[in-house]
Design a protein around this motif. Structure first.
Motif, PDB file in Angstrom:
ATOM      1  N   GLN A  41      -1.506   7.849   2.717  1.00 58.15           N
ATOM      2  CA  GLN A  41      -0.683   6.661   2.916  1.00 58.15           C
ATOM      3  C   GLN A  41      -1.258   5.817   4.051  1.00 58.15           C
ATOM      4  O   GLN A  41      -1.218   4.591   4.010  1.00 58.15           O
ATOM      5  N   SER A  42      -1.779   6.484   5.074  1.00 55.61           N
ATOM      6  CA  SER A  42      -2.331   5.760   6.223  1.00 55.61           C
ATOM      7  C   SER A  42      -3.620   5.037   5.864  1.00 55.61           C
ATOM      8  O   SER A  42      -3.795   3.853   6.171  1.00 55.61           O
TER       9      SER A  42
ATOM     10  N   PHE B 157       0.815  -1.213   0.000  1.00 61.32           N
ATOM     11  CA  PHE B 157       0.000   0.000   0.000  1.00 61.32           C
ATOM     12  C   PHE B 157       0.854   1.271   0.000  1.00 61.32           C
ATOM     13  O   PHE B 157       0.333   2.362   0.211  1.00 61.32           O
TER      14      PHE B 157
ATOM     15  N   SER C 137      -4.724   4.027   3.054  1.00 71.42           N
ATOM     16  CA  SER C 137      -4.524   2.941   2.085  1.00 71.42           C
ATOM     17  C   SER C 137      -4.171   1.629   2.769  1.00 71.42           C
ATOM     18  O   SER C 137      -4.354   0.551   2.194  1.00 71.42           O
ATOM     19  N   ALA C 138      -3.668   1.729   4.001  1.00 71.21           N
ATOM     20  CA  ALA C 138      -3.242   0.541   4.735  1.00 71.21           C
ATOM     21  C   ALA C 138      -4.370  -0.117   5.501  1.00 71.21           C
ATOM     22  O   ALA C 138      -4.208  -1.224   6.022  1.00 71.21           O
TER      23      ALA C 138
END
Length: 395
Positions: free
Chosen positions: A275-276, A10, A278-279
């Motif tokens: 980014q967070s 991710f 997506s995880a």
């Protein structure tokens, strides 16, 4: 070097300096197009290089001509290896700020550490005297506690029961079912230690002790609630416990600021591609459906639109509107009944075959790669780019 996106799960492990610059310029231009804001003048942004933190720094500087200090933990470039996107974002931001005579300096390091806190305090003393706003926007998965030395790692798990639901691999578009085992008590404690409000309060306590907070000072941290669809893995999971702690900390901080007329807020923001996020299992599928619905209704916002609305319609009003829990809500458009009803309806229909039609997976993927400076029409990715970009005001 020719820089191409290279993904690992991710995250994207490369970033493009010209693309990141384009992203920052787009956000600056948006803020400038909205006119001047009666907002903060001396601002510290903790977690300043991407997402809502970067948008807050841009809105402060180019909306209300604020002097800003940004703290972040980013990877600098090496010959033949790109920096992280937050490094390039900050370089572009500072370049534009300095060009317009706006003060901007940055500190790269672990914001959880006493060392970085002390370094920041000294810079504020030397250059700004006192600050009127602290934005707390850290999104780290790990934290080494400055007192105990224990390294805490956050988890994304449900509490009590195994959670099973749909998710999507946004790289392939394949919708499948995922099951996540429930958390332990240690998982909850570690997640609260990383993502709760303790470090936010440590920052404010240290700044206040040094008399660096101006009268009527404000501080804001960012949170998320989300819909019933995601609550088992998000708001009612380990991360939700951390957000509860963060939100409760706002009241504790406000109590400590009464003598200077200060106030701490938590702003609940909308779901966005970060980014967070997506995880987090389930969230990419939810966002791809949400984007489709919000775009059709003319309600879609990115980070910069959200923060502009926070500054102009919430945070800097004489009486800041909050919900019954004392939180600022700029997730109000996402949580509108008509939006959530439509997303829930589409969720039931979502399969690998239907998602390209009923969702906005392409929009999700575009925004994901935009985070790292890719997929901008204005950038020619076939020509050499200089990866060795410096941040002008890096301390």
């Amino acid at each position: 070097m020719i820089i191409e996106p290279k993904t690992r799960g991710f995250i994207c492990i490369t970033s493009h300096p010209k693309g990141c610059e384009r992203s920052v310029l787009n956000q600056i231009n948006y803020i400038k197009s909205k006119g001047k804001i009666d907002g903060p003048k001396k601002v510290l942004v903790i977690g300043a290089s991407t997402g809502f933190g970067l948008a807050s720094r841009i809105t402060s500087a180019f909306g209300s001509n604020a002097s800003t200090i940004g703290v972040f933990f980013e990877k600098p470039p090496l010959e033949g290896r790109t920096a992280s996107s937050g490094w390039y974002n900050t370089a572009a931001f500072e370049k534009e700020a300095h060009k317009e005579g706006i003060y901007a300096k940055s500190i790269n390091g672990d914001a959880f550490s006493d060392e970085i806190k002390e370094k920041t305090i000294e810079l504020i003393k030397e250059d700004l005297g006192q600050i009127d706003l602290v934005v707390y926007s850290l999104a780290s998965p790990v934290r080494t506690h400055p007192i105990t030395g224990i390294r805490h790692k956050s988890t994304l798990k449900p509490i009590g029961n195994t959670y099973t639901n749909k998710t999507v691999d946004f790289h392939t578009g394949k919708v499948n079912t995922i099951s996540i085992e429930p958390s332990t008590e240690d998982d909850i404690e570690n997640t609260v230690a990383v993502m709760g409000g303790e470090d936010w309060k440590m920052w404010i306590d240290k700044l206040k002790k040094e008399n660096l907070l101006a009268s009527n000072f404000k501080t804001v941290a960012y949170s998320y609630i989300g819909p019933q669809l995601t609550e088992a893995v998000y708001r009612k999971g380990t991360i939700g416990k951390a957000k509860d702690h963060l939100e409760n900390t706002a009241f504790t901080i406000t109590d400590s600021l009464k003598d200077i007329g200060g106030k701490a807020y938590v702003s609940v923001n909308k779901a966005l591609v970060t980014q967070s996020s997506s995880a987090i299992p389930v969230i990419p599928l939810y966002i791809s459906l949400l984007y489709k619905v919000m775009k059709e209704k003319g309600l879609q916002e990115g980070c910069i639109e959200q923060i502009h609305r926070l500054y102009t319609e919430r945070l800097f009003l004489e009486n800041t509107p909050t919900d019954s829990e004392g939180r600022i809500r700029i997730d109000d458009w996402e949580m509108r009944a008509d939006v959530q009803e439509k997303v829930s309806e589409l969720w039931e229909q979502a399969t690998t075959e239907t998602l390209p039609t009923i969702g906005d997976l392409e929009g999700y993927k575009t925004e994901f790669f935009n985070l790292f400076g890719f997929n901008y029409d204005e950038v020619d990715y076939d020509i050499d780019a200089d990866e060795m970009v410096n941040i002008p005001g890096l301390q």
